[in-house]
Structure formats: structure tokens, C-alpha cells
Design an enzyme around this catalytic site. Structure first.
Site, PDB file in Angstrom:
ATOM      1  N   ASP A 261       0.863  -1.175   0.000  1.00 16.03           N
ATOM      2  CA  ASP A 261       0.000   0.000   0.000  1.00 16.03           C
ATOM      3  C   ASP A 261       0.911   1.239   0.000  1.00 16.03           C
ATOM      4  O   ASP A 261       2.119   1.157   0.217  1.00 16.03           O
ATOM      5  CB  ASP A 261      -0.958  -0.007   1.203  1.00 16.03           C
TER       6      ASP A 261
HETATM    7  C1  NOJ Z   1      -4.014   3.991   0.158  1.00 17.63           C
HETATM    8  C2  NOJ Z   1      -5.170   3.047   0.217  1.00 17.63           C
HETATM    9  O1  NOJ Z   1      -5.145   2.309   1.425  1.00 17.63           O
HETATM   10  C3  NOJ Z   1      -5.212   2.083  -0.957  1.00 17.63           C
HETATM   11  O2  NOJ Z   1      -6.404   1.346  -0.888  1.00 17.63           O
HETATM   12  C4  NOJ Z   1      -5.107   2.836  -2.252  1.00 17.63           C
HETATM   13  O3  NOJ Z   1      -5.202   1.939  -3.338  1.00 17.63           O
HETATM   14  C5  NOJ Z   1      -3.788   3.590  -2.271  1.00 17.63           C
HETATM   15  N1  NOJ Z   1      -3.767   4.529  -1.167  1.00 17.63           N
HETATM   16  C6  NOJ Z   1      -3.565   4.353  -3.574  1.00 17.63           C
HETATM   17  O4  NOJ Z   1      -4.436   5.412  -3.671  1.00 17.63           O
END
Ligand code: NOJ
Length: 730
Positions: A261
Site C-alpha cells: 500500500d
Molecule cells: C491507500 C489506500 O489504502 C489504498 O487502498 C489505495 O489503493 C492507495 N492509497 C492508492 O491510492
């Protein structure tokens, strides 16, 4: 044909580290400021990323959606990379790119894998047309605590429904792009519902509840998996060798690539786990995380100086290169901008979004059959509440490339439906722009509608009530502003924000028959409404065509057929509350466990009414006794006594009566959405095999299939069914 081995042999350590790095590429609207927590210098970011591209040291970018910009960046990458390795573009395509579908929790409420798959195939088609190769979706995290804002992105509380919905989404995405189920694993169990907080999950919950949707997504062909931010049982998930190597690859045979993530690798330092960024990268890559998603200053850029073995790094790079080969990017890296425009404007996409919104709405209450409204019989309709005409809120969270101009609000939809047959009078009643706190997504603009200058709160409130009093029917739209839910948007209360409840009470007090449309992504405290408002329709955040679909439902062109994908608690203090709980001492007193509130839900899991009138009968199992590995065929008659055809979601639950562990009082193990013609009966059949009865047993740390008796229950929700016993012999 690109030869991955040859490429690997020619690449430098820095180029390999680059392939394992994904950069955010932000261009915020003029004047916007980045959320400080991101640690991002908005002015610097594009230059820094372009410099990495020119050195051949970036493998992927995220957050670019303009096809011209994608082509420009792809060209920079190809010119800068001595081996001609193209970029992979990823994006949060969560419920549509340009054509916005209802939010994922709403799509789950359709209990309709066909429309779910179709919706994500359309989202993927639009994404691929603009040059996006990979969606950070579906989010398949089980959510059993609705304080957690990300409940809106998933399929709710149930592992069986979650698995079916996950697989349908993956099939849809993978027709055009890579799907990335996330966040592996256990992210939805954040303590207190506070996003990113630690999760402590027993073996039994992980394997029986939290893992099944991931497994289903992988079996459906997902090419990617994303890590989770939090600690799982004390180990940061993003550095868990157990999750990403032992479970995902070794036990489940996952063959795609894993991405962290955003900033989750550098967070290994924040966790107090890795000593510094170099060690953070090393530990994540060894755990099995192929690519780092970095907001700024990637840890993986330091891999060449780390202790990570060269063969581990090579095996991670191989996964990324294989994905690029599979997508055909070495042969065809650019997109056709004219074609992108045509695909984004495809009217068939809007038609599907409308159909999806029709199928997702859940009729929670309909006393005296107030719904459907008869458009020919009404002279005036009052449409009330700030969400009734908020285009941005109608779309819901997690969309960035939307077109507000084409978004149909509830007010637009009702006006479009009744035309000049009745007067439609709108009053927001309370401030449209009222926000209790800012969201980190506000930096993308378009998120917070403003009130017209000079909005007089008291006068507007009174005008709304007077509008209701003068109308034949009042339609109140109430719920949460879309930026109160989603990532980093947890709540400690489920109350309607602002003066919405007060407005609803004042409207009902006028005596005008009132319909409440709930715009939400989590259950809200509707205790008052459930007693005093005759008709309540949960419309969720219904998307681009939401208002049109809502009108189709309100006026009866379509019957509601959605069912709740979670248990709807009465109050925040009851959380967590789920349908498939176990039972213990004095179950007859189960409903009296709290001093101050019933311990039953306001609406059960699977609940949803219809304009049809359904009854269930003649539930049969084809044999009362089977071998332990045997299969039972179940059939049930579903009758619709109404004068109109309507769809019903027929649900099958199992209850194991005894065995080597105590099992839940009911577990969803099958469902079918069927259209039952007017005044007719249909027979619905299910098969229960050993796969439906097998479960993970924490005592033996393995899957077991007990010799036992079980009850087969079929009905229209988790609280209303016919029951038949059956036996699985050892
Ligand atoms: C953080 C989020 O937890 C995740 O779900 C997302 O895909 C990414 N940011 C990218 O935006």
C-alpha cells in the site's frame, strides 16, 4: 516476444530496483495543497518522478488518468530506459472511472454477481482506454465494524457473499486490466474501527472469515494483491512473510505480483519494526512484496545497498516484467486518445450504471405500501435535504475522474420522471456545504459543494418544512456527505450528521406522507426513522445515473431487490454485531444482553423488502442422510402473490449442530437472485457440498469436515426462513 531472462541479465541493480518502484504522479488542481501527512512536495513531485523515468528507474506510476499525459509519460519512460521497458499505470478504479457505478458496498447489496462483473468490466474498459493497466481493486476486506469508513469499499460482513462478490469483480476487471484485491490481510478488523489501527485476529477468524474473499479473488484470476497498513497480530502486514509467501504463494499458488500500500514499506520504520528505510525495503522484499507503492522517497530505491539477496530481487523483478509482457505493453505501449474519448462516452456504460443502481437499493421499510408512489396521482412532491441535489455526494467517495455535468441527482431523477405531471419543489433545509471535518481527498477538488451566498439556515429549515406541509408526499434524502466515509474517515457515532434528523422529524410532524432515502455507505442510527417514517429506501451513493434509478424505484417502474450485506445495528454501542455469531449460555436471553438497548439489530443481514409479496414453502432436501463428503440437493418454492413481477434474493444458510468446534448459529452458503412473475411460484435449487461444510478448526489448525447434523435454512433474510434438518455421517 520479450525474453524476461535476457532482460534481467542486462539490467543494473538500480534499474531492477526501479522496476520494483511505483511512484505517485500528482498534478493537483491549481491552488490545491497536498495533505501534509503525505509528506509530498506538490511542486517537486512531478520533476522527481520524471527524473527517475529518464534514468530508467521507475516501473510504474499511479494517479494519472489523462490519456495524453499517460502517453507523454510512457514516452519519457521508454526513451529513458535502455532496455525499452514500458511503464505500468495503476489507479484506484474502485466503482468506475468516468461512468460511476454505485459504491462497492451497494454493488454487494445487489447480491448479483452478473451486474457486479459487468460494472467492473465497464470500469476496466474505460480505464484501459485511457491507458490504465491495473486497478487497485477490488477491496475485499471483511468489515464488521461500520465505524470503519472503508466499509463502503467492500462487500460487508460475510465471507461467503464477500467471496462471490470478490470473484465477480475480478472477472470483470481482468477482461481488460489487472485486478488487485486488497488489503491483505485483516485490514478491516482495525481496533475501534479506526483506520490503520492494529488488527488482532484469531486463526479461526482469519481462515474462516477474512481470507475467503482473497482466495476467491485469486482463484478468479487476480494478477495483483496489495498489502495492508496495519499490524496483524503484532507483525506489520507489509513485512509478513507468512502472509505473502507462505499463505498467498505457497498455500494458494498465487502467481501474480504483490504491491505495498502507499508508503507502507517506509511505514515499517514508523511501526518501530525496521531500523531505517534501507532495512524497511529489505524486509518487505524478502517477505514477498514485489513492488513498493511510494508517495515520495522510495525505500526500494535503496535495495541495491541492502542485504536483500540478488536472487530474491530478480524473482520480484521477473513478476513485474511478466505482468508487462502479459499486458502486451512491450509491443503496444501507447493509447489512442480518440478511442479513449469514444469509450468514455459510451451510452451503454450509463445504461449499465442505471441498472446497477436499480438493483442495489434496499427497501428497509414500507408501512402501508406507501411505495411505490403513483406519479399520476400526485399533484406535488417535496424533495428535501441537502443530499437530494448534491452531484458530488451522489457519486460517493473514491472517484476522481467523474463528470459532474452528467451526474443525475435524486432531484434531477424525480423531475425527469414526473415531467409536468406534478410540481416538484426542492428545499435543502440545512446547509449543503456543511462538513464536520475535512477529508484528505478534498485536495483533489470538487469534493465540497458550497452553499449559495447568503444561505439563511433558520429560514431554509422553515422553508423546507413548509414545502413538506404543502405537498402530497415528502421525499427526504438524508445520510452522510461522501467525504465522511472511505479511507481515513472513521466515525465514533452513527448519527445522521448536522440537523438532518431534526429536519426529518419536522417533516414527518407535518403529517405529509414521508419517504426517507438514505444516502450512505455504512449503517446509520435510524432508530427514530424505523418507527416513524413509513417508507425507507437505502439508495447508497448510487453513482452517475443514481437519481434516474432512484426515480425508477420510487415510482415503481422497477421493484427494489437489494439486500443488506451487513447487519444493521440500532446504535453504535452494539458494534460489532454480525449475523453469523456463535451462541453460548442462555441464548433465549440473547436479545436482552444490554441494560439500555435490545441486543438485536435494527435490520438483519440479508434484509430487503420488495414491491413483490414473497412467501417461501416446500423446502426439501433430497436425502436426509449423506456421507461426510456427500452432497445434498435443496429446493424451495418461492411464491409472489403481488400483481407484478419482482426479483427476490433467495438465501440459504447452514447451521451445524455439533462437531469438533462450535459453529455459528447460521452461515450463508448460497444465494440466488430470481425474478418471480406476478402471482406465480418458482422453484429454486441449491447444492450443498462438502466445500460448504468444511471449516478451519483452530484446535487442529487445519480444515475439517465433521460428521454431524445440520440445519438447512432458506429465506429472504438471515432472520426469516424455513428450516430442514439433514445429517452428514462419518
Ligand atoms: C491507500 C489506500 O489504502 C489504498 O487502498 C489505495 O489503493 C492507495 N492509497 C492508492 O491510492
Amino acid at each position: 516476444m520479450t525474453n524476461v531472462d535476457e532482460l534481467l541479465a542486462r539490467m543494473s541493480p538500480a534499474e531492477k530496483a526501479g522496476q520494483l518502484t511505483q511512484y505517485f504522479y500528482f498534478r493537483l488542481p491549481a491552488g490545491a495543497e497536498a495533505e501534509p501527512a503525505l509528506g509530498l512536495d506538490v511542486a517537486e513531485q512531478p520533476q522527481a518522478v520524471e527524473a527517475a523515468l529518464s534514468r530508467g528507474e521507475a516501473g510504474s506510476l499511479l494517479f494519472v488518468t489523462d490519456p495524453g499525459e499517460i502517453n507523454r509519460l510512457q514516452r519519457l519512460a521508454l526513451e529513458g530506459n535502455p532496455h525499452g521497458i514500458p511503464l505500468l499505470f495503476g489507479f484506484d478504479v474502485i466503482h468506475g472511472l468516468r461512468t460511476i457505478f454505485p459504491v462497492p458496498i451497494a454493488m454487494a447489496a445487489s447480491w448479483d454477481p452478473e451486474i457486479i462483473e459487468r460494472g467492473q468490466a465497464i470500469a476496466a474498459r474505460e480505464a484501459r482506454a485511457v491507458g490504465i493497466h491495473w486497478a487497485f481493486a477490488p477491496m475485499v476486506d471483511i468489515a464488521r465494524d461500520p465505524r470503519w469508513g472503508r466499509i463502503v469499499e467492500g462487500a460487508g460482513e460475510d465471507p461467503y457473499l464477500g467471496a462471490v462478490v470478490a470473484a465477480a469483480q475480478v472477472r470483470g476487471f481482468q477482461r481488460h486490466i489487472i485486478a488487485g484485491p486488497k488489503h491483505f490481510g485483516g485490514y478491516g478488523a482495525a481496533l475501534g474501527g479506526r483506520d490503520y489501527d492494529e488488527a488482532n485476529l484469531s486463526d479461526h477468524e482469519l481462515w474462516n472469515v477474512y481470507f475467503p474473499p482473497f482466495r476467491a479473488a485469486i482463484e478468479a484470476g487476480a494478477g495483483n494483491v496489495m498489502t495492508a497498513y496495519m499490524d496483524l497480530n503484532g507483525i506489520p502486514a507489509t513485512a509478513s512473510h507468512w502472509l505473502f509467501t507462505e499463505v498467498l504463494r505457497d498455500a494458494w499458488g498465487f502467481d501474480g505480483f504483490v504491491v505495498s500500500d502507499a508508503n507502507a514499506v517506509r511505514n515499517l520504520v514508523t511501526h518501530g519494526f525496521a531500523r531505517d528505510l534501507t532495512e524497511a525495503g529489505e524486509r518487505a522484499v524478502i517477505a514477498g512484496v514485489d513492488m513498493e507503492m511510494a508517495i515520495a522517497d522510495p525505500a526500494y530505491a535503496r535495495l541495491p545497498e541492502s542485504q536483500a539477496p540478488a536472487e530474491v530481487i530478480d524473482s520480484r523483478v521477473r513478476k513485474i516484467l511478466e505482468a508487462k509482457v502479459r499486458l502486451g505493453l512491450f509491443d503496444d505501449p501507447y493509447v489512442n486518445e480518440d478511442r479513449a474519448r469514444t469509450v468514455l462516452a459510451d451510452p451503454a456504460h450509463r445504461a449499465a450504471a442505471r441498472e446497477a443502481a436499480q438493483r442495489t437499493a434496499v427497501l428497509l421499510r414500507n408501512e402501508g405500501d406507501l411505495l411505490p408512489l403513483d406519479a399520476g396521482d400526485l399533484r406535488s412532491i417535496a424533495v428535501l435535504g441537502p443530499l437530494a441535489d448534491s452531484k458530488r455526494d451522489t457519486l460517493g467517495p473514491w472517484v476522481f475522474d467523474f463528470d459532474l455535468d452528467e451526474t443525475v441527482t435524486v432531484l434531477d431523477g424525480i423531475r425527469g420522471f414526473v415531467k409536468d405531471r406534478a410540481d416538484v419543489d426542492y428545499a435543502p433545509g440545512i446547509p449543503v456545504g456543511q462538513r464536520t471535518f475535512p477529508s484528505m481527498f478534498d485536495m483533489f477538488g470538487g469534493n465540497a459543494p458550497a452553499d449559495p451566498p447568503g444561505f439563511d439556515a433558520e429560514a431554509e429549515f422553515a422553508r423546507a418544512v413548509a414545502t413538506a406541509a404543502a405537498a402530497d408526499v415528502a421525499v427526504v434524502v438524508a445520510g452522510e456527505w461522501q467525504n465522511m466515509i472511505g479511507e481515513a474517515a472513521s466515525r465514533s457515532s452513527l448519527e445522521l450528521p448536522g440537523r438532518q434528523l431534526e429536519l426529518l422529524q419536522a417533516v414527518v410532524a407535518t403529517g405529509t406522507p414521508t419517504v426517507l432515502l438514505v444516502m450512505n455507505g455504512r449503517p446509520l442510527d435510524l432508530r427514530w426513522a424505523a418507527e416513524h417514517v413509513p417508507a425507507i429506501l437505502d439508495i447508497w451513493y448510487p453513482g452517475t445515473q443514481g437519481g434516474a434509478a432512484v426515480a425508477d424505484l420510487l415510482f415503481g417502474d422497477v421493484s427494489p431487490s437489494g439486500k443488506l450485506p451487513f447487519t444493521w445495528p440500532r446504535t453504535v454501542g452494539q458494534i460489532p454485531m454480525i449475523s453469523s455469531h456463535t451462541t453460548s449460555h442462555e441464548p433465549e436471553n440473547q436479545a436482552r444482553r444490554y441494560w439500555d438497548e435490545a441486543s438485536t439489530p435494527l435490520f438483519p443481514f440479508g434484509h430487503g423488502l420488495s414491491y413483490g409479496r414473497f412467501s417461501y414453502g416446500d423446502l426439501t432436501v433430497d436425502r436426509p442422510v449423506v456421507g461426510r463428503e456427500g452432497t445434498v440437493a435443496v429446493s424451495v418454492e418461492v411464491t409472489n402473490d403481488a400483481d407484478r413481477a419482482a426479483a427476490e434474493v433467495v438465501q440459504l444458510y447452514l447451521r451445524q449442530r455439533h462437531g469438533t468446534a462450535s459453529r455459528p448459529v447460521r452461515e450463508l452458503k448460497g444465494f440466488r437472485r430470481v425474478v418471480v412473475p406476478a402471482r406465480s411460484t418458482v422453484v429454486v435449487e441449491f447444492t450443498i457440498g462438502p466445500e460448504h461444510r468444511r471449516y478451519w478448526n483452530a484446535a487442529v489448525r487445519d480444515w475439517v469436515l465433521d460428521a454431524t447434523s445440520f440445519d438447512v435454512e432458506v429465506g429472504g433474510s438471515a432472520a426469516s426462513f424455513d428450516v430442514r434438518p439433514a445429517v452428514a455421517e462419518g
